[in-house]
Design a protein around this motif. Structure first.
Motif, PDB file in Angstrom:
ATOM      1  N   LEU A 105      32.615 -27.793  41.634  1.00 49.67           N
ATOM      2  CA  LEU A 105      33.002 -28.810  42.626  1.00 49.67           C
ATOM      3  C   LEU A 105      34.280 -29.531  42.218  1.00 49.67           C
ATOM      4  N   LEU A 106      34.475 -29.700  40.900  1.00 47.20           N
ATOM      5  CA  LEU A 106      35.664 -30.398  40.410  1.00 47.20           C
ATOM      6  C   LEU A 106      36.817 -29.446  40.110  1.00 47.20           C
ATOM      7  N   ASP A 107      36.547 -28.134  40.213  1.00 46.13           N
ATOM      8  CA  ASP A 107      37.552 -27.103  39.937  1.00 46.13           C
ATOM      9  C   ASP A 107      38.102 -27.221  38.514  1.00 46.13           C
ATOM     10  N   VAL A 108      37.177 -27.322  37.548  1.00 49.54           N
ATOM     11  CA  VAL A 108      37.562 -27.349  36.137  1.00 49.54           C
ATOM     12  C   VAL A 108      36.704 -26.335  35.385  1.00 49.54           C
ATOM     13  N   MET A 109      37.120 -26.041  34.153  1.00 46.59           N
ATOM     14  CA  MET A 109      36.325 -25.155  33.305  1.00 46.59           C
ATOM     15  C   MET A 109      35.131 -25.926  32.746  1.00 46.59           C
ATOM     16  N   GLN A 110      34.089 -25.211  32.343  1.00 47.43           N
ATOM     17  CA  GLN A 110      32.966 -25.836  31.646  1.00 47.43           C
ATOM     18  C   GLN A 110      32.975 -25.409  30.191  1.00 47.43           C
ATOM     19  N   ILE A 111      32.680 -26.348  29.296  1.00 49.19           N
ATOM     20  CA  ILE A 111      32.493 -26.040  27.890  1.00 49.19           C
ATOM     21  C   ILE A 111      30.989 -25.991  27.660  1.00 49.19           C
ATOM     22  N   SER A 112      30.466 -24.795  27.429  1.00 49.45           N
ATOM     23  CA  SER A 112      29.019 -24.596  27.341  1.00 49.45           C
ATOM     24  C   SER A 112      28.535 -24.586  25.902  1.00 49.45           C
ATOM     25  N   ASP A 113      27.354 -25.164  25.687  1.00 55.40           N
ATOM     26  CA  ASP A 113      26.699 -25.132  24.381  1.00 55.40           C
ATOM     27  C   ASP A 113      27.572 -25.734  23.286  1.00 55.40           C
ATOM     28  N   MET A 114      28.266 -26.804  23.598  1.00 57.80           N
ATOM     29  CA  MET A 114      29.126 -27.445  22.609  1.00 57.80           C
ATOM     30  C   MET A 114      28.300 -27.908  21.413  1.00 57.80           C
ATOM     31  N   MET A 115      28.742 -27.546  20.202  1.00 50.42           N
ATOM     32  CA  MET A 115      27.981 -27.901  19.002  1.00 50.42           C
ATOM     33  C   MET A 115      28.782 -28.739  18.007  1.00 50.42           C
ATOM     34  N   LYS A 116      30.083 -28.931  18.259  1.00 48.38           N
ATOM     35  CA  LYS A 116      30.890 -29.775  17.371  1.00 48.38           C
ATOM     36  C   LYS A 116      32.110 -30.265  18.125  1.00 48.38           C
ATOM     37  N   VAL A 147      25.616 -29.676  25.982  1.00 53.79           N
ATOM     38  CA  VAL A 147      25.494 -29.914  24.544  1.00 53.79           C
ATOM     39  C   VAL A 147      24.346 -29.110  23.963  1.00 53.79           C
ATOM     40  N   ARG A 148      24.610 -28.347  22.914  1.00 52.58           N
ATOM     41  CA  ARG A 148      23.530 -27.703  22.163  1.00 52.58           C
ATOM     42  C   ARG A 148      22.856 -28.793  21.322  1.00 52.58           C
ATOM     43  N   THR A 149      21.734 -29.269  21.783  1.00 53.71           N
ATOM     44  CA  THR A 149      21.128 -30.457  21.192  1.00 53.71           C
ATOM     45  C   THR A 149      20.582 -30.225  19.782  1.00 53.71           C
ATOM     46  N   THR A 150      20.331 -28.968  19.411  1.00 58.83           N
ATOM     47  CA  THR A 150      19.851 -28.711  18.056  1.00 58.83           C
ATOM     48  C   THR A 150      20.926 -28.999  17.013  1.00 58.83           C
ATOM     49  N   ALA A 151      22.173 -29.164  17.448  1.00 61.47           N
ATOM     50  CA  ALA A 151      23.273 -29.428  16.517  1.00 61.47           C
ATOM     51  C   ALA A 151      23.479 -30.917  16.268  1.00 61.47           C
ATOM     52  N   PHE A 152      22.734 -31.771  16.959  1.00 59.27           N
ATOM     53  CA  PHE A 152      22.933 -33.218  16.837  1.00 59.27           C
ATOM     54  C   PHE A 152      21.596 -33.921  16.611  1.00 59.27           C
ATOM     55  N   PRO A 153      21.577 -34.950  15.763  1.00 59.99           N
ATOM     56  CA  PRO A 153      20.347 -35.723  15.588  1.00 59.99           C
ATOM     57  C   PRO A 153      20.125 -36.655  16.770  1.00 59.99           C
ATOM     58  N   ALA A 154      18.891 -37.083  16.947  1.00 57.24           N
ATOM     59  CA  ALA A 154      18.588 -38.038  18.018  1.00 57.24           C
ATOM     60  C   ALA A 154      19.182 -39.398  17.685  1.00 57.24           C
ATOM     61  N   VAL A 249      15.447 -23.508  18.986  1.00 59.74           N
ATOM     62  CA  VAL A 249      14.699 -24.478  18.198  1.00 59.74           C
ATOM     63  C   VAL A 249      15.387 -24.686  16.847  1.00 59.74           C
ATOM     64  N   ALA A 250      15.182 -25.868  16.275  1.00 62.31           N
ATOM     65  CA  ALA A 250      15.718 -26.171  14.948  1.00 62.31           C
ATOM     66  C   ALA A 250      14.755 -27.103  14.224  1.00 62.31           C
ATOM     67  N   PRO A 251      13.525 -26.639  13.970  1.00 64.60           N
ATOM     68  CA  PRO A 251      12.535 -27.499  13.319  1.00 64.60           C
ATOM     69  C   PRO A 251      12.824 -27.675  11.829  1.00 64.60           C
ATOM     70  N   ASP A 252      12.057 -28.559  11.190  1.00 66.59           N
ATOM     71  CA  ASP A 252      12.167 -28.715   9.740  1.00 66.59           C
ATOM     72  C   ASP A 252      11.660 -27.459   9.032  1.00 66.59           C
ATOM     73  N   LEU A 253      10.648 -26.817   9.620  1.00 68.70           N
ATOM     74  CA  LEU A 253      10.079 -25.597   9.041  1.00 68.70           C
ATOM     75  C   LEU A 253       9.826 -24.573  10.137  1.00 68.70           C
ATOM     76  N   TYR A 254      10.357 -23.368   9.956  1.00 64.90           N
ATOM     77  CA  TYR A 254      10.142 -22.269  10.905  1.00 64.90           C
ATOM     78  C   TYR A 254       9.512 -21.111  10.147  1.00 64.90           C
ATOM     79  N   ILE A 255       8.334 -20.665  10.599  1.00 66.21           N
ATOM     80  CA  ILE A 255       7.629 -19.553   9.963  1.00 66.21           C
ATOM     81  C   ILE A 255       7.660 -18.359  10.919  1.00 66.21           C
ATOM     82  N   ALA A 256       8.303 -17.290  10.490  1.00 68.08           N
ATOM     83  CA  ALA A 256       8.428 -16.078  11.310  1.00 68.08           C
ATOM     84  C   ALA A 256       7.475 -15.027  10.770  1.00 68.08           C
TER      85      ALA A 256
END
Length: 314
Positions: A105-116, A147-154, A249-256
């Motif tokens: 609608l604004l005729d601009v590019m989107q920056i997707s999944d920004m992490m920094k 925003v890729r929210t896993t890259a930022f703290p709450a 996901v970006a938990p404190d502990l991930y068990i695969a």
């Protein structure tokens, strides 16, 4: 740079993704305003007003926004755009649905999944399933960002931002809400859990997820996840899928457990703080990103782990 952030909420409470997106928005510039669009969403607006770093809360309370349909939301955000330098949303299902429409609608590019954020016009984002980090610079006067929210703290609490009502815009009536089926669980939400245990195709059946994965999850208070292969095989529901086409996901502990570590899956969990892998194949790619690896049969290892957790009183 004044930023407008689209809040993610259920008309009563605010999703954790919003709190993390506020942290990113604060790094963009001087002031952050948050848009709460919904129906009967006063409680959600009050919750947002208490977040640290929020300068103002805009509330658009109208039936058209009750279910956060993308077309009316995009029109609303675009109508508010002249007052802002950046328009931001969490990179969730809703954010990915709304913000590309805003950019169009604004005729601009989107920056997707920004992490920094490197500079007000320069950002980092992952591409190729996170194997490459791309640096992009936008020359557009208005930045549209997810925003890729896993890259930022709450962000913290303790704010007291004023709440200002804004008028709803005309509903384009392109789509309508028909219904929804929500899965209910006593477990933590997958994207918000501090501990996640995921199973792969090696579990061989839905019953084995219940028999082997669930007891460990119960002991640890963990969310349950699955690889795409396990979901495609019908061993686990779709909303458990972790990966590039599932949930990040970006938990404190991930068990695969029984997960080989395909690129698609790694893209969804490799930002976890501690990764534990259990697999019979010592050459499985998952061990390359794991902090701790156990080469063992999951059908033996998981019951032993459950028994040890029980001894610890977990």
């Amino acid at each position: 740079m004044t930023t407008l952030l689209l809040a993610e909420h259920d008309n009563v409470s605010v999703k954790d993704a919003t709190s993390k997106a506020v942290t990113a928005a604060k790094l963009l510039g001087a002031e952050v305003h948050v848009l709460v669009a919904g129906y009967g969403c006063g409680a959600a607006a009050e919750a947002v007003a208490k977040l640290d770093g929020v300068g103002k809360v805009l509330i658009a309370d109208a039936p058209a926004y009750e279910h956060m349909l993308p077309e009316p939301l995009a029109d609303l955000v675009a109508s508010l755009a002249p007052s802002y330098d950046a328009l931001v949303a969490p990179s969730t299902t809703t954010g990915k649905n709304v913000m590309p429409r805003v950019a169009a609608l604004l005729d601009v590019m989107q920056i997707s999944d920004m992490m920094k954020i490197i500079a007000p016009d320069t950002f980092e984002r992952p591409i190729f399933a996170g194997n490459v980090i791309e640096t992009v610079r936008s020359k557009d006067a208005k930045k549209v960002i997810t925003v890729r929210t896993t890259a930022f703290p709450a962000t913290g609490s303790g704010g007291s931002a004023p709440i200002v009502a804004v008028d709803a815009v005309a509903d384009p009536a392109i789509s309508s809400f028909v219904g929804e089926e929500l899965s209910k669980s006593d477990r933590p939400e997958l994207t918000m859990a501090k501990i996640v245990i995921s199973g792969g195709r090696a579990l061989q059946s839905r019953e084995n997820f219940t028999k082997y994965i669930e007891p460990v999850a119960d002991r640890l208070g963990a969310a349950m996840g699955a690889s795409r292969a396990a979901v495609d095989s019908g061993y686990a529901p779709n909303d458990w899928q972790v990966g590039q086409t599932g949930k990040i996901v970006a938990p404190d502990l991930y068990i695969a457990v029984g997960i080989s570590g395909a690129i698609q899956h790694l893209a969804g969990m490799k930002e976890s703080k501690i990764i534990v892998a259990i697999n019979t194949d010592q050459d499985a790619p998952i061990f390359e990103v794991a902090d701790y690896g156990l080469v063992a049969d999951l059908y033996t290892a998981l019951p032993e782990l459950t028994a040890e957790l029980a001894k610890l009183g977990k």
